[in-house]
Write a protein that holds these residues in place. Structure first.
Motif, PDB file in Angstrom:
ATOM      1  N   HIS A 136       0.739  -1.031   0.109  1.00 56.21           N
ATOM      2  CA  HIS A 136       0.032   0.007   0.058  1.00 56.21           C
ATOM      3  C   HIS A 136       0.906   1.180   0.033  1.00 56.21           C
ATOM      4  O   HIS A 136       0.739   2.184  -0.698  1.00 56.21           O
ATOM      5  CB  HIS A 136      -0.732   0.011   1.200  1.00 56.21           C
ATOM      6  N   TYR A 187       2.658   1.825  -3.297  1.00 51.81           N
ATOM      7  CA  TYR A 187       1.767   2.326  -4.455  1.00 51.81           C
ATOM      8  C   TYR A 187       1.540   3.777  -3.969  1.00 51.81           C
ATOM      9  O   TYR A 187       1.496   4.628  -5.005  1.00 51.81           O
ATOM     10  CB  TYR A 187       0.503   1.481  -4.152  1.00 51.81           C
ATOM     11  N   LEU A 188       1.077   4.196  -2.839  1.00 52.78           N
ATOM     12  CA  LEU A 188       0.933   5.613  -2.698  1.00 52.78           C
ATOM     13  C   LEU A 188       2.099   6.556  -2.811  1.00 52.78           C
ATOM     14  O   LEU A 188       1.992   7.752  -3.406  1.00 52.78           O
ATOM     15  CB  LEU A 188       0.335   5.660  -1.183  1.00 52.78           C
ATOM     16  N   MET A 189       3.212   5.966  -2.548  1.00 54.17           N
ATOM     17  CA  MET A 189       4.485   6.743  -2.492  1.00 54.17           C
ATOM     18  C   MET A 189       4.836   6.965  -3.965  1.00 54.17           C
ATOM     19  O   MET A 189       5.552   7.861  -4.325  1.00 54.17           O
ATOM     20  CB  MET A 189       5.623   6.294  -1.572  1.00 54.17           C
ATOM     21  N   ARG A 225       3.029   7.470  -6.158  1.00 53.16           N
ATOM     22  CA  ARG A 225       2.360   8.640  -6.625  1.00 53.16           C
ATOM     23  C   ARG A 225       2.853   9.837  -6.049  1.00 53.16           C
ATOM     24  O   ARG A 225       1.791  10.934  -6.190  1.00 53.16           O
ATOM     25  CB  ARG A 225       0.831   8.187  -6.391  1.00 53.16           C
ATOM     26  N   ILE A 235       3.204  10.851  -3.092  1.00 54.70           N
ATOM     27  CA  ILE A 235       2.807  11.075  -1.648  1.00 54.70           C
ATOM     28  C   ILE A 235       3.830  10.548  -0.492  1.00 54.70           C
ATOM     29  O   ILE A 235       3.959   9.475  -0.539  1.00 54.70           O
ATOM     30  CB  ILE A 235       1.499  10.169  -1.335  1.00 54.70           C
ATOM     31  N   ASP A 236       4.277  11.551   0.328  1.00 55.79           N
ATOM     32  CA  ASP A 236       5.048  11.116   1.295  1.00 55.79           C
ATOM     33  C   ASP A 236       4.449  10.003   2.497  1.00 55.79           C
ATOM     34  O   ASP A 236       3.412   9.872   2.402  1.00 55.79           O
ATOM     35  CB  ASP A 236       5.663  12.176   1.915  1.00 55.79           C
ATOM     36  N   GLU A 237       5.440   9.355   2.937  1.00 58.31           N
ATOM     37  CA  GLU A 237       5.178   8.056   3.699  1.00 58.31           C
ATOM     38  C   GLU A 237       3.994   8.442   4.862  1.00 58.31           C
ATOM     39  O   GLU A 237       2.972   7.710   5.014  1.00 58.31           O
ATOM     40  CB  GLU A 237       6.214   7.709   4.366  1.00 58.31           C
ATOM     41  N   THR A 247       2.080  10.839   5.153  1.00 57.94           N
ATOM     42  CA  THR A 247       0.931  11.099   4.346  1.00 57.94           C
ATOM     43  C   THR A 247      -0.015  10.073   3.912  1.00 57.94           C
ATOM     44  O   THR A 247      -1.221   9.745   4.198  1.00 57.94           O
ATOM     45  CB  THR A 247       0.857  12.378   3.287  1.00 57.94           C
ATOM     46  N   LEU A 260      -3.521   8.991   5.151  1.00 56.79           N
ATOM     47  CA  LEU A 260      -4.457   8.758   4.312  1.00 56.79           C
ATOM     48  C   LEU A 260      -5.431   7.594   4.314  1.00 56.79           C
ATOM     49  O   LEU A 260      -6.663   7.556   4.348  1.00 56.79           O
ATOM     50  CB  LEU A 260      -3.885   8.910   2.808  1.00 56.79           C
ATOM     51  N   VAL A 261      -4.831   6.514   4.533  1.00 58.65           N
ATOM     52  CA  VAL A 261      -5.507   5.185   4.634  1.00 58.65           C
ATOM     53  C   VAL A 261      -6.257   5.175   5.924  1.00 58.65           C
ATOM     54  O   VAL A 261      -7.340   4.949   6.144  1.00 58.65           O
ATOM     55  CB  VAL A 261      -4.531   4.130   4.678  1.00 58.65           C
ATOM     56  N   GLY A 283      -9.268   7.702   6.205  1.00 62.28           N
ATOM     57  CA  GLY A 283     -10.444   7.188   5.295  1.00 62.28           C
ATOM     58  C   GLY A 283     -11.155   6.069   5.946  1.00 62.28           C
ATOM     59  O   GLY A 283     -12.460   5.894   5.648  1.00 62.28           O
ATOM     60  N   PHE A 284     -10.224   5.078   6.554  1.00 60.62           N
ATOM     61  CA  PHE A 284     -10.970   3.919   6.859  1.00 60.62           C
ATOM     62  C   PHE A 284     -11.844   4.285   8.315  1.00 60.62           C
ATOM     63  O   PHE A 284     -13.118   3.647   8.380  1.00 60.62           O
ATOM     64  CB  PHE A 284      -9.835   2.928   7.561  1.00 60.62           C
ATOM     65  N   GLU A 320     -15.439   6.422   7.742  1.00 54.97           N
ATOM     66  CA  GLU A 320     -16.426   5.687   7.281  1.00 54.97           C
ATOM     67  C   GLU A 320     -17.628   5.604   8.407  1.00 54.97           C
ATOM     68  O   GLU A 320     -18.540   5.548   8.315  1.00 54.97           O
ATOM     69  CB  GLU A 320     -16.101   4.402   6.829  1.00 54.97           C
TER      70      GLU A 320
END
Lengths: 421, 262
Positions: A369, A372-374, A376, A378-380, A382, A386-387, A390-391, A394
């Protein structure tokens, strides 16, 4: 009940196997007193096996402490709880003065402090575990909040519960939403404490009540809370547990339907840091026809020995035809060294229902994960936030109390910052 | 114009038994923006290892050699720094990220890549347009990243990111695998749209020649056993289509050390 069907397997195919975890988290807490773990022997339950009740509906209920045997940690409902860390709640007299209670907010609700002999004591609850019974015997006065008949509270009711010492104490609260009333009540727990609490919740016919219990205790607090709701006809009840702070927090909320046509939503959000034990065991008791329940609990864990427990019992009794129920639990393991036990139980005594289901999934936030994000940009830090954000969002979004949503979002941010995640 | 230069790159991985195994055995390659390079080769030849190494996947250990972007040492950059420097890897197996919606992810990534939040009005429009061109349903925006997406949907979402993030170098790691003809066309069109703007160099990694009918490479490099065995123009791809990889050695020999996904 011979015809009872007990389906207690985590049903979801999404469930991810994790090293050191049994499928249903069946291992006893290693912290429990009197438990002999036989080294490498798997599924060791000490000298005596855990014998679950034949039905969740048959669990012992009593106002008398003496009716409950002393705890040894092998009981079905205590097997995950590190008893030693209860700091005497289960075996010491609860003589402390306990946290202060201050009720603010709505001006058109009734707030009283009453003695043990008040007729409303016991209007919704009967203790169903030893610590709850101990608290019942020990409390000296109760705070009663009443939303009068057909009253819409003119603001959220804030019940601020502030702990000032660690002497084992009992506390009793009663929240009554009389028929056709509407209110949001927030129980806000802060400070240090060793507290066994009973919260009785009465939801009258046609009433709409939201009760949010936020545990933002100091790091070393110990708190058990039994929050039993008795729900009338055509009523709506929403219960939200938010457990963030404290060394050991054990919430046992329940919803008992007593009239048809009612709806219950139960939400939970918990975030365990290193060494924290956050436990939630809930019961939805479908005792009458045509009621609906939805349960969603989500938790994040970070740090060595962060431990969460979720046990969701849903009971559909013989009379509860037309029941519609679904419960789900999701856990996100952010680091190594965490443990999450998740056990959904569904007991069905009638086939004439609308629907019944449950799901449980526990997953890791893993390096893929992150990659994948990094990848793109995105620093570690963040990426991790983010994950998690978001989780947990909900659940936060389901609370639908804007001021509270904002506060909880901030609280999650603080957790993330504290865990250096 | 920018240049991505790979010089005498040796890369190994640690096997599950703890041993180190060499995958790339001296790869040199220079790509300029505006150019399109295809890397072809049998399974296990190290194509995907090259892609992952450029992106900085921690599994791949660089033993020697260099990767530079306009003279800057890429190997010295963290994964996110590489992305911000303009490198983009369209992954062979995009991972599902729980709890993060596509909308949130795309905006966060764009903000990180540009160093500032995109103008909301333009951004929303750009995302919508790019999604519709790639025939991605609008409701994907509210779904969690890659969660429950089919293989083809995941690949389209990778190309969506390529179009939105506008990298200087795009590395497409077997983007064509698992796509049906229609999806292959849609995805190829997306790459071509971005490539035709002239500001991007493309490194297309593929096992099959099929995608080269839609994306025309300027250069073709054939990987065998961790080295470039042959290189040439687009005609080399045609020859591979006709003859396969057999003349570079037996397929068994070429794929015997294939690590999963490498």
């Amino acid at each position: 009940m011979a015809e009872a069907t007990q389906l207690d397997a985590p049903a979801s195919a999404e469930k991810i196997a994790i090293d050191g975890f049994t499928e249903e988290g069946e291992n006893l807490s290693p912290f429990n007193e009197g438990t002999v773990q036989h080294g490498a022997k798997k599924h060791s339950h000490g000298d005596a096996p855990v014998i679950p009740e034949a039905s969740r509906g048959e669990r012992l209920k009593s106002y008398k402490l003496a009716d409950f045997a002393p705890l040894n940690g092998r009981e079905e409902d205590w097997r995950f709880t590190p008893l030693k860390r209860l700091r005497g709640l289960h075996n010491q007299p609860l003589t402390g003065t306990g946290p202060t209670v201050e009720v603010t907010g709505a001006t058109n609700v009734l707030v009283e402090t009453v003695g043990r002999d008040d007729s409303r004591i016991g209007s919704a609850s009967v203790p169903d575990d030893r610590v709850s019974a101990a608290a019942w015997e020990a409390f000296t006065e109760a705070t009663v909040v009443t939303i009068p008949v057909e009253t819409v509270a003119d603001g959220d009711v804030q019940i601020s519960i502030n702990g000032v010492d660690e002497a084992p104490a009992a506390q009793h609260l009663i929240i009554t939403a009389e028929r056709f009333s509407k209110a949001v009540v927030v129980l806000d727990h802060h400070g240090k404490t060793t507290l066994a609490q009973n919260v009785e919740i009465v939801v009258g016919d046609g009433a709409e009540l939201t009760v949010v219990s936020v545990q933002e205790w100091d790091d070393d607090a110990v708190h058990t809370s039994t929050q039993q709701a008795k729900i009338g006809r055509n009523a709506k009840f929403k219960h939200v547990v938010v457990s963030l702070g404290g060394d050991l927090v054990r919430m046992t909320p329940s919803s008992l339907f007593t009239g048809p046509g009612s709806e219950v939503e139960m939400y939970g959000l918990y975030f365990a840091d290193a060494g924290q034990h956050l436990e939630q065991r809930l019961l939805v008791d479908h005792a009458v026809p045509n009621c609906k329940s939805r349960v969603t609990y989500k938790g994040a864990l970070q740090g060595q020995d962060a431990h969460t427990v979720w046990v969701g019992d849903v009971l559909i009794r013989k009379a509860a035809e037309g029941t519609d129920t679904y419960e789900t639990n999701r856990n996100l393991l952010l680091t190594d060294g965490t443990r999450s036990d998740s056990v959904p139980n569904l007991e069905i005594e009638t086939g004439l229902i609308e629907g019944a289901g449950h799901a449980s999934a526990t997953g890791r936030f893993d390096d893929e994960h992150l990659f994948y994000l990094m990848a793109r940009g995105i620093d570690e830090k963040t990426a991790r936030r983010l994950v998690v954000r978001g989780f947990l969002n909900e659940v936060i979004q389901q609370i639908k109390v804007p001021a509270l949503e904002e506060r909880l979002t901030d609280a999650v941010e603080r957790e993330l910052a504290a865990g250096n995640i | 114009m920018s240049t991505l230069e790979i010089k005498d790159l040796h890369v190994s991985i640690e096997t599950e038994q703890g041993a180190r195994k060499q995958i790339l055995k001296g790869v040199s390659l220079t790509i300029n923006t505006g150019e399109s390079h295809a890397i072809m080769g049998p399974n296990g030849s190290g194509k995907s290892t090259l892609a992952s190494t450029i992106a900085g996947h921690p599994r791949y250990l660089v033993d020697s050699g260099s990767i530079t972007l306009d003279g800057e040492d890429v190997l010295d950059m963290s994964v996110d720094e590489r992305a911000r420097a303009g490198l983009f890897l369209a992954m062979q197996y995009p991972v599902e990220v729980p709890g993060v919606t596509m909308t949130n992810f795309l905006r966060t990534a764009k903000t990180a890549l540009d160093g500032k939040a995109p103008s909301l009005r333009h951004w929303t429009k750009d995302v919508k347009e790019a999604m519709s061109q790639l025939r991605i349903d609008a409701d994907f925006a509210q779904r969690n990243v890659n969660e429950g997406f089919s293989g083809g949907e995941k690949k389209r979402v990778e190309i969506l990111q390529l179009e939105l993030f506008k990298p200087r170098f795009a590395i497409l790691d077997e983007t064509d695998s698992g796509l049906d003809v229609d999806a292959l066309k849609v995805v190829s069109e997306g790459v071509n749209r971005e490539h035709s703007k002239g500001g991007m160099g493309t490194l297309l990694i593929t096992h099959y020649t099929r995608i080269l009918r839609y994306i025309k490479p300027d250069f073709v490099h054939v990987f065998v056993d961790g080295r470039i065995a042959e290189q040439g123009g687009p005609e080399l791809a045609d020859r591979l289509e006709a003859e396969g990889y057999d003349r570079f050695g037996t397929p068994a020999a070429a794929s015997v050390d294939a690590p999963a996904g490498a």
